[in-house]
Design a protein around this motif. Structure first.
Motif, short mmCIF file in Angstrom:
data_model
loop_
_atom_site.label_atom_id
_atom_site.label_comp_id
_atom_site.label_asym_id
_atom_site.label_seq_id
_atom_site.Cartn_x
_atom_site.Cartn_y
_atom_site.Cartn_z
N UNK A 66 0.82 -1.21 0.00
CA UNK A 66 0.00 0.00 0.00
C UNK A 66 0.86 1.25 0.00
N UNK A 67 0.49 2.18 -0.89
CA UNK A 67 1.03 3.53 -0.84
C UNK A 67 0.06 4.30 0.06
N UNK A 68 0.50 4.73 1.25
CA UNK A 68 -0.41 5.35 2.21
C UNK A 68 -0.99 6.68 1.71
N UNK A 90 -2.33 -1.54 -3.62
CA UNK A 90 -3.40 -0.66 -3.16
C UNK A 90 -2.82 0.75 -3.08
N UNK A 91 -3.16 1.56 -4.07
CA UNK A 91 -2.59 2.91 -4.17
C UNK A 91 -3.59 3.88 -3.54
N UNK A 92 -3.35 4.21 -2.29
CA UNK A 92 -4.22 5.13 -1.55
C UNK A 92 -3.69 6.55 -1.70
N UNK A 93 -2.37 6.71 -1.70
CA UNK A 93 -1.72 8.00 -1.96
C UNK A 93 -1.46 8.13 -3.45
N UNK A 94 -0.19 8.36 -3.83
CA UNK A 94 0.16 8.51 -5.23
C UNK A 94 1.36 7.62 -5.56
N UNK A 95 1.31 6.95 -6.71
CA UNK A 95 2.42 6.15 -7.21
C UNK A 95 2.81 6.69 -8.57
N UNK A 96 4.09 7.09 -8.71
CA UNK A 96 4.60 7.70 -9.94
C UNK A 96 5.62 6.77 -10.59
N UNK A 105 4.87 -5.74 -14.07
CA UNK A 105 4.48 -5.95 -12.68
C UNK A 105 3.44 -7.06 -12.60
N UNK A 106 3.78 -8.13 -11.89
CA UNK A 106 2.88 -9.26 -11.70
C UNK A 106 2.16 -9.06 -10.38
N UNK A 107 0.85 -9.02 -10.43
CA UNK A 107 0.05 -8.76 -9.23
C UNK A 107 -1.37 -9.30 -9.42
N UNK A 108 -2.02 -9.76 -8.36
CA UNK A 108 -3.40 -10.24 -8.50
C UNK A 108 -4.42 -9.13 -8.67
N UNK A 109 -4.06 -7.90 -8.26
CA UNK A 109 -5.00 -6.79 -8.42
C UNK A 109 -4.29 -5.46 -8.26
N UNK A 110 -4.93 -4.43 -8.81
CA UNK A 110 -4.50 -3.04 -8.61
C UNK A 110 -5.74 -2.26 -8.23
N UNK A 111 -5.67 -1.56 -7.09
CA UNK A 111 -6.77 -0.68 -6.66
C UNK A 111 -6.20 0.72 -6.53
N UNK A 112 -6.79 1.66 -7.25
CA UNK A 112 -6.32 3.05 -7.23
C UNK A 112 -7.36 3.89 -6.50
N UNK A 113 -7.06 4.20 -5.24
CA UNK A 113 -7.92 5.10 -4.47
C UNK A 113 -7.36 6.52 -4.51
#
Length: 192
Positions: A66-68, A90-96, A105-113
């Motif tokens: 998680x990005x807080x 889980x991107x709650x803050x910002x991912x650049x 990027x291998x991942x089961x999910x991406x959630x952009x909040x």
């Protein structure tokens, strides 16, 4: 934005072909998601000095990376990135992602909040100009990410993190929205 989202059907290799997917009946019951109050309305570049690689030691075996909220991380891992294969993002803050950063990027999910920003300087999307690629692997209930013996995957359950979205999933069991398998969801956030 130059982003591919592939589906890892059998845990072996991703398929890039188009696949038909349908929304569950529950999808229509989601409430409206909004921008999170804990994030600024705009970010300055100096707010994004924390790197994802510096935070990998905090990755919990049972939680997504998680990005807080209120924080900005820069994605600095190159090549095939499997650190999130069993965790999700889980991107709650910002991912650049830096300009033309090449990563799969291998991942089961991406959630952009919050916000996901991928920077490229070319207009044409092609294999020779590929930058960031997400391969949604699924999360199996019996084998940590590659599907169980029946080829089934676990649904991803999502609990909104904070105001104003805290009640967006209250119509569901335990206040969690069922996102289905292998979701790439923007829940009040934005892609840029």
């Amino acid at each position: 934005m130059d982003v591919d989202v592939d589906v890892d059907v059998d845990g072996d290799k991703p398929e890039s072909r188009s696949r038909s997917r349908s929304l569950s009946a529950e999808t229509a019951l989601f409430q409206t998601f909004h921008r999170l109050d804990c994030n600024p309305t705009s970010w300055s570049s100096n707010q994004c000095s924390t790197t994802v690689s510096s935070k990998l030691s905090t990755l919990s075996p049972s939680q997504p990376f998680q990005v807080p909220c209120g924080q900005c991380y820069t994605f600095d891992l190159p090549g095939n990135v499997t650190n999130f294969r069993n965790h999700g993002l889980d991107i709650v803050g910002k991912l650049v992602f830096p300009l033309n950063h090449q990563a799969t990027i291998y991942t089961p999910f991406v959630i952009v909040q919050g916000e996901l920003e991928i920077n490229v300087d070319h207009e044409v999307i092609s294999p020779d100009r590929e930058a960031t690629r997400f391969i949604l692997t699924g999360a199996g209930s019996t084998d940590n990410g590659n599907g169980n013996a029946n080829g089934d995957y676990d649904d991803i359950l999502f609990t909104p993190s904070s105001d104003p979205n805290i009640d967006a999933c209250t119509d569901f069991t335990n206040g969690q929205c069922n996102l289905g398998i292998k979701p790439f969801v923007v829940a009040g956030g934005k892609l840029s």
